[in-house]
Design a protein around this motif. Structure first.
Motif, PDB file in Angstrom:
ATOM      1  N   LEU A  97       0.775  -1.358  -0.132  1.00 61.54           N
ATOM      2  CA  LEU A  97       0.042  -0.023   0.007  1.00 61.54           C
ATOM      3  C   LEU A  97       0.986   1.251   0.040  1.00 61.54           C
ATOM      4  N   PRO A  98       0.329   2.502  -0.368  1.00 61.22           N
ATOM      5  CA  PRO A  98      -1.055   2.558  -0.927  1.00 61.22           C
ATOM      6  C   PRO A  98      -1.420   2.216  -2.331  1.00 61.22           C
ATOM      7  N   ARG A  99      -2.897   1.928  -2.473  1.00 62.97           N
ATOM      8  CA  ARG A  99      -3.209   1.493  -3.781  1.00 62.97           C
ATOM      9  C   ARG A  99      -4.732   2.116  -3.664  1.00 62.97           C
ATOM     10  N   VAL A 100      -5.120   2.081  -5.167  1.00 64.24           N
ATOM     11  CA  VAL A 100      -6.543   2.580  -5.129  1.00 64.24           C
ATOM     12  C   VAL A 100      -7.335   1.500  -5.820  1.00 64.24           C
ATOM     13  N   GLY A 101      -8.626   0.963  -5.691  1.00 63.65           N
ATOM     14  CA  GLY A 101      -9.218  -0.164  -6.296  1.00 63.65           C
ATOM     15  C   GLY A 101     -10.716   0.258  -6.440  1.00 63.65           C
ATOM     16  N   ILE A 102     -11.216  -0.360  -7.376  1.00 64.17           N
ATOM     17  CA  ILE A 102     -12.851  -0.270  -7.532  1.00 64.17           C
ATOM     18  C   ILE A 102     -13.465  -1.435  -7.250  1.00 64.17           C
TER      19      ILE A 102
ATOM     20  N   GLU B 159      -5.905  13.234 -11.022  1.00 66.54           N
ATOM     21  CA  GLU B 159      -6.147  13.037 -12.352  1.00 66.54           C
ATOM     22  C   GLU B 159      -6.271  11.549 -12.966  1.00 66.54           C
ATOM     23  N   ARG B 160      -5.155  10.826 -12.082  1.00 65.47           N
ATOM     24  CA  ARG B 160      -5.440   9.309 -12.331  1.00 65.47           C
ATOM     25  C   ARG B 160      -6.718   8.732 -11.759  1.00 65.47           C
ATOM     26  N   VAL B 161      -6.971   9.076 -10.473  1.00 64.86           N
ATOM     27  CA  VAL B 161      -8.098   8.499  -9.899  1.00 64.86           C
ATOM     28  C   VAL B 161      -9.450   8.847 -10.475  1.00 64.86           C
ATOM     29  N   ARG B 162      -9.346  10.124 -10.928  1.00 67.90           N
ATOM     30  CA  ARG B 162     -10.713  10.687 -11.788  1.00 67.90           C
ATOM     31  C   ARG B 162     -10.727   9.799 -13.187  1.00 67.90           C
ATOM     32  N   GLU B 163      -9.661   9.387 -13.780  1.00 71.02           N
ATOM     33  CA  GLU B 163      -9.604   8.927 -15.139  1.00 71.02           C
ATOM     34  C   GLU B 163     -10.264   7.385 -14.672  1.00 71.02           C
ATOM     35  N   PHE B 164      -9.737   6.856 -13.654  1.00 76.00           N
ATOM     36  CA  PHE B 164     -10.080   5.451 -13.327  1.00 76.00           C
ATOM     37  C   PHE B 164     -11.382   5.368 -13.175  1.00 76.00           C
ATOM     38  N   CYS B 165     -11.960   6.230 -12.361  1.00 72.73           N
ATOM     39  CA  CYS B 165     -13.564   6.412 -12.266  1.00 72.73           C
ATOM     40  C   CYS B 165     -14.282   6.497 -13.554  1.00 72.73           C
ATOM     41  N   GLU B 166     -13.755   7.361 -14.292  1.00 70.36           N
ATOM     42  CA  GLU B 166     -14.316   7.488 -15.763  1.00 70.36           C
ATOM     43  C   GLU B 166     -14.443   6.355 -16.677  1.00 70.36           C
ATOM     44  N   SER B 167     -13.145   5.558 -16.522  1.00 70.71           N
ATOM     45  CA  SER B 167     -12.965   4.341 -17.298  1.00 70.71           C
ATOM     46  C   SER B 167     -14.083   3.374 -16.890  1.00 70.71           C
TER      47      SER B 167
END
Length: 254
Positions: free
Chosen positions: A202-207, A226-234
């Motif tokens: 960690l740290p990591r981000v997941g959905i 920006e990366r987390v937003r794009e992850f959500c949008e994807s």
């Protein structure tokens, strides 16, 4: 004269104490809307007055959950606007635009501890720390997709990452619940294993998509807005569905 002065001071202190224990009164829809908008989570007692069933218990509960503002609305004409026909204690939260009610006509043995539990379970915020209590509210929400920040409390970037993702969360109201999972707790090892991770990773981000019981990890690298937003949008565009899931481990509840 000294005795009269003492009596006067005593009465004044009693009045002050009563005022301190009283909840703010909301007398119209405008007041209620402003109060709901004032914090991520609020509680309103839709009660006729301070003698109403549930008022004393609500006051006592609020003392124990000071992080959640509370008030009462005694105006029945306002109640109808929130689909209430009788006395209720209601929690409003912004993270998923949700309203949760205790119908006092059905609550025969109401206690302050019960209201504290009601608030604690339903205290879902823009970024909610996962534990056994908040898990109930998270999984009962109509929003079934969670954006998870998996991080160890006490690490150098823990607070900064929590604030960064918490600031992003309002953009996804009704689409994601943002959840913080503290990897430093032994009780959270199984949820980490579900994502194929250990605290050292960690740290990591997941959905996590509760509808399909599917999970993905944001590729390693900087956890930027920006990366987390794009992850959500994807995910919202359906682009993650064809991607490899996070490493499979024996399934368990998050």
């Amino acid at each position: 004269m000294p005795g009269a002065l003492f009596l006067c001071l005593l009465v004044s202190s009693v009045i002050a104490a009563e005022k301190d224990s009283a909840l703010p009164r909301l007398n119209n829809t405008k007041d209620v809307e402003a109060f709901i908008d004032s914090a991520e989570v609020v509680v309103i007692g839709f009660l006729e007055g301070e003698e109403s069933y549930g008022y004393k218990e609500l006051v006592e509960a609020v003392k124990q959950v000071s992080s959640v503002p509370a008030a009462i609305c005694p105006v029945k004409e306002v109640w109808a606007e929130y689909n209430l026909s009788s006395d209720a204690i209601t929690l409003f939260r912004k993270a998923d635009n949700h309203q949760e009610n205790i119908d006092l006509s059905e609550a025969k043995n109401l206690e302050a501890d019960g209201i504290v539990n009601f608030i604690s379970v339903n205290e879902i915020r823009y970024i909610t720390e996962y534990n056994q209590v908040t898990a109930v509210g998270l999984f009962n929400s109509e929003v079934k997709t969670h954006l998870l920040l998996l991080a160890n409390r006490g690490s150098k970037d823990f607070v900064e990452l929590k604030e960064r993702l918490g600031a992003l969360a309002p953009e996804y109201t009704g689409k994601f619940l943002f959840v913080l999972l503290n990897g430093a707790l032994k009780s959270n090892l199984k949820p980490l294993e579900y994502f194929g991770l250990k605290p050292k990773d960690l740290p990591r981000v997941g959905i996590y998509d509760g509808k399909s019981d599917t999970k993905w990890l944001l590729p390693e690298g900087e956890i930027s807005t920006e990366r987390v937003r794009e992850f959500c949008e994807s995910f919202l565009r359906g682009e993650l569905k064809g991607m490899k899931e996070a490493e499979e481990k024996p399934k368990t509840e998050l």
